[in-house]
Scaffold this active site. Structure first.
Site, PDB file in Angstrom:
ATOM      1  N   LYS A  59       7.963  18.266  89.922  1.00  0.00           N
ATOM      2  CA  LYS A  59       7.817  18.146  88.472  1.00  0.00           C
ATOM      3  C   LYS A  59       6.405  18.431  87.986  1.00  0.00           C
ATOM      4  CE  LYS A  59       6.991  13.121  88.679  1.00  0.00           C
ATOM      5  NZ  LYS A  59       7.276  12.954  90.126  1.00  0.00           N
ATOM      6  N   HIS A 187       5.251   3.256  93.634  1.00  0.00           N
ATOM      7  CA  HIS A 187       4.326   4.200  92.991  1.00  0.00           C
ATOM      8  C   HIS A 187       3.113   3.442  92.504  1.00  0.00           C
ATOM      9  CE1 HIS A 187       2.701   7.586  90.852  1.00  0.00           C
ATOM     10  NE2 HIS A 187       3.731   8.333  91.173  1.00  0.00           N
ATOM     11  N   GLU A 262       4.376  11.476  98.053  1.00  0.00           N
ATOM     12  CA  GLU A 262       4.804  12.450  97.052  1.00  0.00           C
ATOM     13  C   GLU A 262       3.630  12.883  96.178  1.00  0.00           C
ATOM     14  OE1 GLU A 262       7.956  10.511  94.947  1.00  0.00           O
ATOM     15  OE2 GLU A 262       9.299  10.467  96.683  1.00  0.00           O
TER      16      GLU A 262
END
Length: 378
Positions: A59, A187, A262
């Site tokens: 993204k 995250h 990520e």
């Protein structure tokens, strides 16, 4: 021949490439991506975190040529939609190596991923676990934990992440369904400036693994998420500093647990120069305003999230604070009210936005009829 980079500083896209591109003329805003820097960033991430496999967050910049360079350097990929799945498959990326890390998906999206062969799916609710398991009973799952986002420019802990008191219900449901709940993720927050967030997340995951084992579940994946920062106008913790904390915390993670992350911004931001132009300027209540042909809606959305870009000009005047706005007729299209730029900036001047390879074209639109910046990978 590949350029050499200072081992003590993160690489920056070569500004000479911008000059060369402008020799061909200027038809509108463009994002120039330096492939040497893309490659170097993957190598630096791997070197700093040898136990951690990077899976790029598509993204962040889904340009196919960018994905191709990262793929060539051995990065994996994390996806959030069927379009991102298709982009990876078009490169020849094996579907079973992809991680579907969007915690809430349409049934149709899950079915497409399952048909393609995607094995791993994140969840943070009983309902999503049931949904994915119903469509792909042999899917493997990783649980997204709610954890600290303190010190991040864009906290991400409100929309996703299971709270500690909610974990038991999800584990119970996994056992009941016979689902392969086998991992954990978290995250630290986008553009995270507090490396301790990763330690907190790792410790929470290790505790979760212990609980999972008591229920007969077999943990084998730890996903450190994203959030690794890049430099704009202020100093940041380096990847080496962050890695020291992460690597120390990973000592508690058994060798049979696969560890991945990520990174998005970290891999692509430094590789990009966003080139835009002043289409008009004025003074309002004593403060200069510059209107660019790229703004909040077509390239500079992150200025509204707390990112303070380093914008530069060819002018040599005294540096003063400018209000910088985009080209649309919407009053939301104000990027910043205190951007340091030369006082003699004027219509027709170029403004160069350093380290803009992340979330610029990816978050843009053609609102009001203004085009997205062209992405040029060299």
């Amino acid at each position: 021949m590949r350029r050499s980079f200072d081992p003590h500083r993160e690489p920056q896209a070569d500004f000479n490439l911008v000059r060369q591109q402008l020799q061909h003329g200027y038809q509108g805003p463009f994002l120039l991506m330096d492939s040497d820097v893309l490659r170097e960033k993957v190598r630096r991430f791997k070197a700093a975190l040898p136990r951690v496999t990077p899976h790029y967050a598509v993204k962040c910049n889904p340009t196919q040529a960018v994905l191709a360079v990262l793929h060539e350097e051995g990065a994996g990929f994390e996806i959030a939609s069927p379009a991102e799945l298709d982009a990876c498959l078009a490169l020849g990326v094996p579907a079973e190596t992809l991680y579907f890390s969007n915690p809430m998906r349409a049934r149709e999206a899950i079915a497409l991923a399952a048909k393609a062969g995607v094995q791993w799916y994140v969840v943070d609710s009983v309902s999503e676990l049931r949904k994915v398991h119903g469509i792909k009973p042999d899917a493997s799952f990783y649980l997204r934990l709610h954890t600290s986002n303190e010190g991040s420019v864009s906290p991400l802990s409100e929309k996703f992440g299971v709270f500690e008191e909610e974990i038991e219900a999800i584990l119970d449901e996994a056992v009941k369904l016979g689902a392969d709940l086998a991992g954990a993720t978290f995250h630290a927050g986008s553009q995270c400036l507090n490396p301790d967030n990763w330690r907190i997340g790792i410790e929470a995951a290790v505790a979760l693994f212990d609980t999972m084992r008591t229920r007969g579940l077999k943990p084998r994946l730890l996903n450190l998420g994203g959030g690794f920062p890049v430099e704009h106008r202020a100093a940041i913790p380096s990847i080496r500093q962050i890695a020291e904390i992460i690597n120390a915390a990973l000592v508690a993670v058994p060798d049979d647990i696969r560890i991945m992350a990520e990174p998005g911004r970290f891999l692509v931001s430094d590789a990009g120069w966003l080139v835009t132009r002043v289409i008009g300027q004025t003074v309002r209540k004593g403060q200069p305003w510059a209107y660019l042909d790229a703004g909040v809606f077509n390239g500079l959305l992150e200025t509204t999230t707390g990112i303070e870009y380093d914008m530069r000009s060819d002018r040599q005047g005294d540096i003063v604070p400018w209000v910088v706005a985009g080209p649309t007729c919407d009053s939301m299209d104000i990027c910043t009210r205190s951007q340091p730029l030369p006082a003699d900036l004027t219509e027709g001047d170029f403004v160069y936005v350093r380290n803009a390879g992340a979330y610029s074209n990816a978050c843009g639109s053609t609102f009001n009829g203004f085009a997205l910046p062209e992405v040029i990978v060299v």
